[in-house]
Scaffold this motif. Structure first.
Motif, PDB file in Angstrom:
ATOM      1  N   THR A 294      82.482  51.346 -26.697  1.00 61.43           N
ATOM      2  CA  THR A 294      81.905  50.768 -28.126  1.00 61.43           C
ATOM      3  C   THR A 294      80.927  49.700 -28.407  1.00 61.43           C
ATOM      4  O   THR A 294      80.858  50.067 -29.259  1.00 61.43           O
ATOM      5  CB  THR A 294      83.836  50.915 -29.152  1.00 61.43           C
ATOM      6  N   GLN A 295      80.967  49.260 -27.947  1.00 55.52           N
ATOM      7  CA  GLN A 295      80.483  47.629 -28.382  1.00 55.52           C
ATOM      8  C   GLN A 295      79.863  46.776 -27.034  1.00 55.52           C
ATOM      9  O   GLN A 295      80.098  46.863 -25.731  1.00 55.52           O
ATOM     10  CB  GLN A 295      81.285  46.307 -28.920  1.00 55.52           C
ATOM     11  N   ASP A 296      78.622  46.403 -27.228  1.00 56.19           N
ATOM     12  CA  ASP A 296      78.120  45.996 -26.691  1.00 56.19           C
ATOM     13  C   ASP A 296      78.395  43.968 -26.014  1.00 56.19           C
ATOM     14  O   ASP A 296      79.307  44.190 -26.675  1.00 56.19           O
ATOM     15  CB  ASP A 296      75.866  45.199 -25.877  1.00 56.19           C
ATOM     16  N   SER A 297      77.871  43.437 -25.431  1.00 51.84           N
ATOM     17  CA  SER A 297      77.926  41.598 -25.565  1.00 51.84           C
ATOM     18  C   SER A 297      77.804  40.953 -26.575  1.00 51.84           C
ATOM     19  O   SER A 297      78.771  39.625 -26.478  1.00 51.84           O
ATOM     20  CB  SER A 297      77.175  41.221 -24.372  1.00 51.84           C
ATOM     21  N   GLU A 298      76.580  41.927 -27.434  1.00 54.35           N
ATOM     22  CA  GLU A 298      76.662  41.328 -28.778  1.00 54.35           C
ATOM     23  C   GLU A 298      77.598  41.650 -30.259  1.00 54.35           C
ATOM     24  O   GLU A 298      77.281  41.382 -30.203  1.00 54.35           O
ATOM     25  CB  GLU A 298      74.566  41.511 -28.320  1.00 54.35           C
ATOM     26  N   GLY A 299      78.487  42.639 -29.866  1.00 55.22           N
ATOM     27  CA  GLY A 299      78.967  43.367 -30.800  1.00 55.22           C
ATOM     28  C   GLY A 299      78.325  44.088 -30.929  1.00 55.22           C
ATOM     29  O   GLY A 299      79.230  44.607 -32.049  1.00 55.22           O
ATOM     30  N   LYS A 300      77.451  44.402 -30.837  1.00 58.23           N
ATOM     31  CA  LYS A 300      76.770  46.383 -31.950  1.00 58.23           C
ATOM     32  C   LYS A 300      77.671  46.945 -31.336  1.00 58.23           C
ATOM     33  O   LYS A 300      77.893  47.333 -30.338  1.00 58.23           O
ATOM     34  CB  LYS A 300      75.116  46.194 -31.429  1.00 58.23           C
ATOM     35  N   ASP A 301      77.178  47.877 -31.987  1.00 57.55           N
ATOM     36  CA  ASP A 301      77.764  49.291 -31.557  1.00 57.55           C
ATOM     37  C   ASP A 301      76.817  50.656 -31.273  1.00 57.55           C
ATOM     38  O   ASP A 301      76.604  50.682 -31.226  1.00 57.55           O
ATOM     39  CB  ASP A 301      78.373  50.115 -33.199  1.00 57.55           C
ATOM     40  N   VAL A 302      77.302  50.175 -29.831  1.00 56.35           N
ATOM     41  CA  VAL A 302      76.451  51.631 -28.757  1.00 56.35           C
ATOM     42  C   VAL A 302      77.163  52.321 -28.236  1.00 56.35           C
ATOM     43  O   VAL A 302      76.383  53.209 -27.251  1.00 56.35           O
ATOM     44  CB  VAL A 302      75.912  50.510 -27.353  1.00 56.35           C
TER      45      VAL A 302
ATOM     46  N   LYS B 227      74.621  55.998 -27.820  1.00 54.08           N
ATOM     47  CA  LYS B 227      73.981  55.492 -27.005  1.00 54.08           C
ATOM     48  C   LYS B 227      74.775  55.925 -25.514  1.00 54.08           C
ATOM     49  O   LYS B 227      73.890  56.288 -24.561  1.00 54.08           O
ATOM     50  CB  LYS B 227      73.390  54.230 -27.003  1.00 54.08           C
TER      51      LYS B 227
END
Length: 192
Positions: free
Chosen positions: A22-30, A33
């Motif tokens: 769900t999230q990348d290391s920056e906390g963005k919803d991915v 993708k």
């Protein structure tokens, strides 16, 4: 709904897999993708259907429509050796694949164990999709069980996190701990 030990164990692993995506290391919803990337790797992923079904089942996230929930509830109560094949679930219209998931299903069904795996994937996705309803159902069941002294104190019914529970950092650590334990059990080094 009563879960078999098989689905009880897979439920948290499947949720942990979705959480990881769900999230990348920056906390963005991915999530979207990453799921698209995993779906492109289906030819490779089918090799892991038996060993780590939750890691493959995520490619079918939101890929099923559930026309007969009772059929899925019965599926979730069965053990691994007693599972119906995909053809029995799809033939009677209990579960229908979304059009985009049909090509993925063909790749899975071409493999030994693909029939059973697709039924497992449908069961996991059913639990995940319906987990938001669990707190209401659990509360109603608790009221009914108040007068039943022979009833066990805690069922293994699936229980979902409410919005308040999901925000609780303790629960996030528990999921992360469970994920770390599982990865360690299958041979990966712990991240510290």
């Amino acid at each position: 709904m009563k879960l078999s030990p098989y689905f009880h164990d897979l439920r948290s692993a499947y949720q942990a897999e979705l959480d990881d995506l769900t999230q990348d290391s920056e906390g963005k919803d991915v999530l979207r993708k990453r799921l698209a990337e995993k779906r492109k790797e289906i030819a490779f992923l089918v090799q892991m259907m038996e060993l780590a079904p939750e890691m493959v089942a995520v490619v079918f996230h939101q890929g099923f429509r559930f026309a007969r929930p009772m059929a899925l509830e019965q599926l979730l109560g069965r053990g691994v050796d007693d599972l119906p094949g995909w053809s029995s679930l799809s033939a009677d219209g209990a579960v229908v694949l979304e059009p985009w998931a049909a090509s993925l299903a063909k790749a899975v069904l071409a493999e030994p164990g693909g029939e059973r795996f697709l039924a497992v994937a449908a069961g996991l996705e059913f639990m995940q999709a319906h987990s938001r309803l669990a707190p209401v159902a659990s509360h109603a069941e608790a009221e009914e069980d108040d007068g039943d002294e022979d009833a066990p104190e805690h069922d293994d019914d699936y229980d979902a996190l409410s919005a308040d529970d999901a925000a609780d950092p303790h629960n996030a650590r528990s999921r992360e701990e469970a994920s770390d334990n599982w990865l360690s059990d299958v041979g990966f080094d712990r991240k510290d």
